[in-house]
Design a protein around this motif. Structure first.
Motif, PDB file in Angstrom:
ATOM      1  N   VAL A  80       6.120   1.741   4.045  1.00 38.99           N
ATOM      2  CA  VAL A  80       5.119   2.501   3.296  1.00 38.99           C
ATOM      3  C   VAL A  80       4.341   3.428   4.224  1.00 38.99           C
ATOM      4  O   VAL A  80       4.076   4.587   3.902  1.00 38.99           O
ATOM      5  CB  VAL A  80       4.164   1.532   2.571  1.00 38.99           C
ATOM      6  N   LYS A 115       5.658   6.526   2.688  1.00 37.06           N
ATOM      7  CA  LYS A 115       4.854   6.493   1.454  1.00 37.06           C
ATOM      8  C   LYS A 115       5.649   5.853   0.312  1.00 37.06           C
ATOM      9  O   LYS A 115       5.410   4.710  -0.002  1.00 37.06           O
ATOM     10  CB  LYS A 115       4.364   7.902   1.088  1.00 37.06           C
ATOM     11  N   ASP A 116       6.605   6.584  -0.290  1.00 38.19           N
ATOM     12  CA  ASP A 116       7.373   5.960  -1.367  1.00 38.19           C
ATOM     13  C   ASP A 116       8.543   5.152  -0.781  1.00 38.19           C
ATOM     14  O   ASP A 116       8.893   5.322   0.369  1.00 38.19           O
ATOM     15  CB  ASP A 116       7.886   7.019  -2.343  1.00 38.19           C
ATOM     16  N   ILE A 123       2.322   3.441  -5.208  1.00 39.71           N
ATOM     17  CA  ILE A 123       3.460   4.217  -4.738  1.00 39.71           C
ATOM     18  C   ILE A 123       4.695   3.893  -5.579  1.00 39.71           C
ATOM     19  O   ILE A 123       4.691   2.936  -6.338  1.00 39.71           O
ATOM     20  CB  ILE A 123       3.767   3.975  -3.247  1.00 39.71           C
TER      21      ILE A 123
END
Ligand code: SER
Length: 580
Positions: free
Chosen positions: A369, A373-374, A403
């Motif tokens: 993450v 992030k995603d 996310i």
């Protein structure tokens, strides 16, 4: 009112009205491959609802154990559960709408003493294919339920749990929960303070495999009422987990965690619900696995463990499981008591397995993450494969951080892996390795060290006979006639740890097979190698033909520990070891 009293009053009432009590069926449906679990009391009765004669007659009653998995993610509020008990009464081609409604109204108002002021109902409004249910409306009116307390909904329809079978409109009963405010004159079914306590399905149709609705030759009644929520409202409570169907489990969690329910409701509800459901599912013969029912079970146990860890609990599923047996101690549940040892052992086994990878998996999750992030499909699959995170758990963790997870990407990876496993099991691609995560890479390098250490410490004749690595442990088979002594085990461990501390470099090179063998490389003779092979050397300590992958340096391994030494076959010993 407690659950035992409610169940007894219900059974006694319907018996007094000519119904015969039948036992609860298993949670694993016997004759229906289209559904995983028994989701309602009608489910085991389908053959009789479509015309087969029931040996006990046309009027039946019972309390059925059920599992509904569609709402797993909703568990955590006051009233969603995966496991619940359902009060059920049936008419198999006997009485129909009018008598069914009269019976349940009598039970609710006379036997349970529910005030009409707290009572409301819904009725099918009709749609393009089926007419409005005027007969049910008129019956409710004749019993004194006022017009304003009858709501008409298109949703009042029961489809069969599988793809075909008996179905039809239904009429539901609601109870006004708040103690301090009187029930409003007009019933609004979307107001959550009205709690559904019963559903009479008026089975007029059969759904065919082509999706058509045919008028049923035999018209049936199928009533179902949730025990847990009924007990809660009748006890004047707001929260199912505070009634006797859950409270002993919640208390156990409070004791073990030294935390209060208030402030930790979500985690405690999830643990209580999921462990209870798991106890029942194991009791009906399922064990955790990666397929179908076993996967649902695994998902439930692992989700409970994750929330347990948040509360600071360790090794807790067994103790919490024990509390479930105290709630379900009546004779209906003899099968559960008989299997107690097996059930608790399975819970404990699954917990041991998952606890080892959970913390590392969470670290890996945070790493992914922080970086991306995603979460893409490959990473979601890595979490699944290497750390045992059910995909639903990854999605839930991601949701908590706002996310996204690429579910399609995950499904593609999953499919690819299935294809690869098929290739592997067809013997076209032999390797003891299942994936390339950090943890399995480390265990793989440790396996090479173990192989060499056994030869140096125990016997120079030892050869590898097999290897298998999962994220939890390495497993190594080798030829040797005697069990290793405690001293030998200790000496092998010390030897491996000594090499780890020497911080040796791991080197990879591709060599012609002949050259590799000539240089004294370890190889498995049962394997047919290609002409050119990859060789991994660890300093000058070990050299093996292997597909890898490995870590770059032994300093990355941590502390090596043998957890088991046992016989695997005649003349073959097996070691299981971990890195701590
Ligand atoms: N089958 C219906 C339900 O589950 C009534 O038992 O709601």
């Amino acid at each position: 009112m407690d659950a035992k009293t409610l169940k007894k009053k219900y059974i006694d009432f319907f018996k007094s009205k000519g119904h015969i009590e039948i036992p609860s069926a298993s949670l694993v449906p016997e004759n229906d491959p289209t559904v995983l679990f028994t989701t309602a009391g009608m489910h085991p009765l389908v053959p009789y609802l479509i015309g087969q004669k029931h040996p006990l007659g046309k009027r039946l009653v019972n309390v059925q154990r059920c599992i509904r998995t569609a709402d797993i993610d909703e568990v955590g509020d006051t009233y969603h559960h995966t496991f619940f008990e359902m009060l059920g009464n049936w008419s198999l081609g006997g009485y129909f709408k009018k008598e069914a409604i009269e019976l349940i109204f009598e039970f609710h108002t006379k036997i349970l003493g529910i005030s009409p002021k707290r009572y409301a109902v819904t009725v099918f409004s009709g749609n393009k294919t089926s007419p409005k249910d005027i007969e049910s409306e008129n019956t409710w009116l004749s019993l004194g339920v006022p017009k304003e307390r009858i709501a008409f909904l298109e949703d009042n329809w029961w489809w069969p749990p599988g793809s075909t079978g008996p179905c039809g409109p239904d009429t539901e009963m609601f109870y006004w929960k708040p103690n301090d405010i009187p029930g409003p004159k007009k019933f609004d079914p979307s107001d959550a303070r009205w709690v559904e306590i019963g559903n009479n399905v008026l089975m007029q149709y059969i759904k065919t495999d082509k999706g058509q609705l045919l008028e049923a030759k035999q018209k049936n009644i199928d009533f179902g009422g949730g025990v847990e929520r009924t007990v809660t409202v009748l006890s004047g409570l707001e929260d199912d987990y505070l009634s006797d169907t859950f409270l002993p489990i919640i208390k156990k969690i409070e004791n073990l965690s030294n935390k209060k329910y208030i402030g930790n409701e979500k985690a405690m509800r999830i643990i209580a619900d999921h462990i209870k459901a798991s106890v029942f599912i194991i009791g009906d013969g399922v064990v955790p696995s990666n397929n179908e029912r076993g996967y649902v079970l695994r998902r439930l146990i692992r989700r409970a463990i994750r929330f347990g860890v948040e509360l600071g609990l360790k090794q807790f599923t067994k103790s919490i499981g024990t509390a479930v047996f105290k709630i379900y101690s009546d004779s209906n549940y003899d099968f559960l008591q008989k299997n107690k040892h097996h059930i608790l052992t399975e819970l404990e086994k699954e917990e041991n397995k998952f606890t080892q990878t959970l913390q590392q998996g969470i670290k890996e999750f945070n790493k992914i993450v922080d970086k991306w992030k995603d979460i893409n499909g490959e990473d979601a699959f890595l979490l699944y494969q290497s750390y045992g995170f059910p995909i639903e758990m990854t999605i839930e963790l991601a949701k908590e951080k706002n996310i996204k997870v690429d579910l399609n990407g995950f499904n593609e990876e999953y499919k690819k892996h299935q294809e690869l496993s098929r290739t592997l099991s067809a013997g076209q691609f032999k390797s003891g390795l299942q994936d390339n995560s950090d943890i399995t890479k480390r265990l793989h390098t440790a396996t090479h060290l173990l192989n060499e250490a056994l030869r140096r410490v125990v016997s120079k004749d030892i050869k590898q006979k097999g290897s298998n690595i999962t994220p939890e442990r390495l497993r190594f088979d080798f030829n040797h006639h005697n069990a290793l002594t405690q001293d030998e085990i200790k000496a092998v461990e010390d030897e491996v740890n000594k090499i780890i501390q020497q911080k040796l470099t791991v080197k990879k090179e591709d060599l012609p097979l002949k050259e590799a063998l000539k240089s004294g490389c370890q190889a498995e003779f049962s394997i047919k190698y290609p002409d050119k092979v990859t060789v991994y050397s660890i300093g000058s300590y070990s050299k093996e033909i292997c597909m890898g992958p490995h870590v770059d340096n032994t300093s990355q391994l941590g502390c090596f520990k043998i957890i088991k030494e046992e016989s695997s076959a005649s003349g073959i010993r097996r070691i299981k070891a971990v890195l701590e």
